[in-house]
Design a protein around this motif. Structure first.
Motif, PDB file in Angstrom:
ATOM      1  N   CYS A  28      43.738   1.038  72.704  1.00 47.67           N
ATOM      2  CA  CYS A  28      44.446   2.034  71.902  1.00 47.67           C
ATOM      3  C   CYS A  28      44.981   1.323  70.664  1.00 47.67           C
ATOM      4  CB  CYS A  28      45.593   2.655  72.705  1.00 47.67           C
ATOM      5  SG  CYS A  28      46.560   3.839  71.736  1.00 47.67           S
ATOM      6  N   LEU A  29      44.432   1.699  69.519  1.00 50.64           N
ATOM      7  CA  LEU A  29      44.865   1.123  68.250  1.00 50.64           C
ATOM      8  C   LEU A  29      45.625   2.180  67.458  1.00 50.64           C
ATOM      9  CD1 LEU A  29      41.572  -0.642  67.092  1.00 50.64           C
ATOM     10  CD2 LEU A  29      43.580  -1.734  68.098  1.00 50.64           C
ATOM     11  N   PHE A  30      46.691   1.770  66.847  1.00 47.51           N
ATOM     12  CA  PHE A  30      47.374   2.617  65.880  1.00 47.51           C
ATOM     13  C   PHE A  30      47.051   2.009  64.530  1.00 47.51           C
ATOM     14  CE2 PHE A  30      51.018   3.979  63.304  1.00 47.51           C
ATOM     15  CZ  PHE A  30      50.868   5.351  63.441  1.00 47.51           C
ATOM     16  N   ALA A  31      46.181   2.667  63.789  1.00 46.16           N
ATOM     17  CA  ALA A  31      45.690   2.123  62.526  1.00 46.16           C
ATOM     18  C   ALA A  31      46.572   2.571  61.367  1.00 46.16           C
ATOM     19  CB  ALA A  31      44.254   2.575  62.295  1.00 46.16           C
ATOM     20  N   LEU A  32      46.973   1.611  60.569  1.00 47.80           N
ATOM     21  CA  LEU A  32      47.685   1.841  59.314  1.00 47.80           C
ATOM     22  C   LEU A  32      46.869   1.143  58.232  1.00 47.80           C
ATOM     23  CD1 LEU A  32      51.319   1.078  60.538  1.00 47.80           C
ATOM     24  CD2 LEU A  32      50.425   3.315  59.880  1.00 47.80           C
ATOM     25  N   ILE A  33      45.827   1.823  57.795  1.00 45.46           N
ATOM     26  CA  ILE A  33      44.885   1.216  56.859  1.00 45.46           C
ATOM     27  C   ILE A  33      44.656   2.178  55.706  1.00 45.46           C
ATOM     28  CG2 ILE A  33      42.557   0.299  56.552  1.00 45.46           C
ATOM     29  CD1 ILE A  33      42.584  -0.298  59.599  1.00 45.46           C
ATOM     30  N   GLY A  34      45.024   1.716  54.512  1.00 43.64           N
ATOM     31  CA  GLY A  34      44.870   2.575  53.340  1.00 43.64           C
ATOM     32  C   GLY A  34      45.655   3.864  53.523  1.00 43.64           C
ATOM     33  N   ASP A  35      44.991   4.997  53.304  1.00 45.58           N
ATOM     34  CA  ASP A  35      45.634   6.297  53.451  1.00 45.58           C
ATOM     35  C   ASP A  35      45.615   6.805  54.882  1.00 45.58           C
ATOM     36  OD1 ASP A  35      46.124   6.372  50.744  1.00 45.58           O
ATOM     37  OD2 ASP A  35      44.302   7.491  50.275  1.00 45.58           O
ATOM     38  N   PHE A  36      44.906   6.101  55.767  1.00 49.60           N
ATOM     39  CA  PHE A  36      44.777   6.570  57.149  1.00 49.60           C
ATOM     40  C   PHE A  36      45.890   5.986  58.019  1.00 49.60           C
ATOM     41  CE2 PHE A  36      43.390   6.201  61.544  1.00 49.60           C
ATOM     42  CZ  PHE A  36      43.003   7.506  61.807  1.00 49.60           C
ATOM     43  N   SER A  37      46.474   6.843  58.833  1.00 52.24           N
ATOM     44  CA  SER A  37      47.389   6.373  59.875  1.00 52.24           C
ATOM     45  C   SER A  37      47.176   7.265  61.081  1.00 52.24           C
ATOM     46  CB  SER A  37      48.841   6.414  59.414  1.00 52.24           C
ATOM     47  OG  SER A  37      49.228   7.729  59.089  1.00 52.24           O
ATOM     48  N   GLY A  38      46.877   6.644  62.202  1.00 48.94           N
ATOM     49  CA  GLY A  38      46.673   7.416  63.423  1.00 48.94           C
ATOM     50  C   GLY A  38      46.156   6.557  64.554  1.00 48.94           C
ATOM     51  N   PHE A  39      46.098   7.176  65.721  1.00 44.38           N
ATOM     52  CA  PHE A  39      45.613   6.509  66.926  1.00 44.38           C
ATOM     53  C   PHE A  39      44.106   6.611  66.997  1.00 44.38           C
ATOM     54  CE2 PHE A  39      49.574   5.598  68.932  1.00 44.38           C
ATOM     55  CZ  PHE A  39      50.448   6.574  68.480  1.00 44.38           C
ATOM     56  N   ILE A  40      43.465   5.501  67.329  1.00 44.78           N
ATOM     57  CA  ILE A  40      42.031   5.498  67.596  1.00 44.78           C
ATOM     58  C   ILE A  40      41.795   4.667  68.851  1.00 44.78           C
ATOM     59  CG2 ILE A  40      41.247   5.905  65.231  1.00 44.78           C
ATOM     60  CD1 ILE A  40      40.801   2.957  64.890  1.00 44.78           C
ATOM     61  N   TYR A  41      40.755   5.005  69.562  1.00 42.09           N
ATOM     62  CA  TYR A  41      40.386   4.282  70.785  1.00 42.09           C
ATOM     63  C   TYR A  41      39.045   3.624  70.553  1.00 42.09           C
ATOM     64  CZ  TYR A  41      44.212   6.618  73.095  1.00 42.09           C
ATOM     65  OH  TYR A  41      45.465   7.051  73.445  1.00 42.09           O
ATOM     66  N   VAL A  42      39.005   2.334  70.806  1.00 39.31           N
ATOM     67  CA  VAL A  42      37.776   1.561  70.628  1.00 39.31           C
ATOM     68  C   VAL A  42      37.418   0.947  71.972  1.00 39.31           C
ATOM     69  CG1 VAL A  42      36.680  -0.337  69.378  1.00 39.31           C
ATOM     70  CG2 VAL A  42      38.441   1.041  68.251  1.00 39.31           C
TER      71      VAL A  42
END
Length: 134
Positions: free
Chosen positions: A115-129
């Protein structure tokens, strides 16, 4: 950082088809370099009773969330990875108390997915890899 009115849409959009493919490509490419360390950290967080819901923040900047686990360029990776867990997100009101059950229901098996919480550029949200298979 994240406004509470967005939290439900952020959780609902985890790995949605609208997720920028280029961004997901960068995340996946970087993730493969640190996946073993993140999988071990996830296991340790759960084994030691901190949380059944580890979350790793992935960002190109420094953040005051979680604990820095792997710095950018430390393992030929591009992003910083911070170790955290669901309760910290609740305590900081990034996940509202009313959304905890929905978060847990959507949370994927931590032995198979990160479970990643991405804060990259304009994107912020949870993603599952998914973790790479051994």
């Amino acid at each position: 950082m994240i406004n509470n009115s967005n939290e439900n849409s952020l959780m609902d959009d985890a790995n949605s088809p609208e997720l920028n493919r280029k961004l997901m490509g960068h995340v996946s490419e970087d993730f493969i370099r640190v996946s073993d360390q993140l999988k071990d950290a996830s296991y340790q967080i759960r084994k030691r009773g901190f949380s059944e819901n580890p979350v790793f923040i992935i960002t190109s900047t420094e953040v005051e969330l979680g604990v820095l686990l792997i710095g950018s360029t430390e393992m030929t990776n591009r992003y910083n990875y911070y170790a955290s867990f669901m309760q910290e997100f609740v305590d900081r009101e990034l996940i509202g108390a009313e959304s905890v059950e929905a978060f847990k229901e959507n949370y994927k098996d931590p032995d198979e997915y990160c479970c990643l919480f991405a804060l990259i550029g304009d994107f912020s949200g949870f993603i599952y890899v998914p973790y790479p298979e051994d």
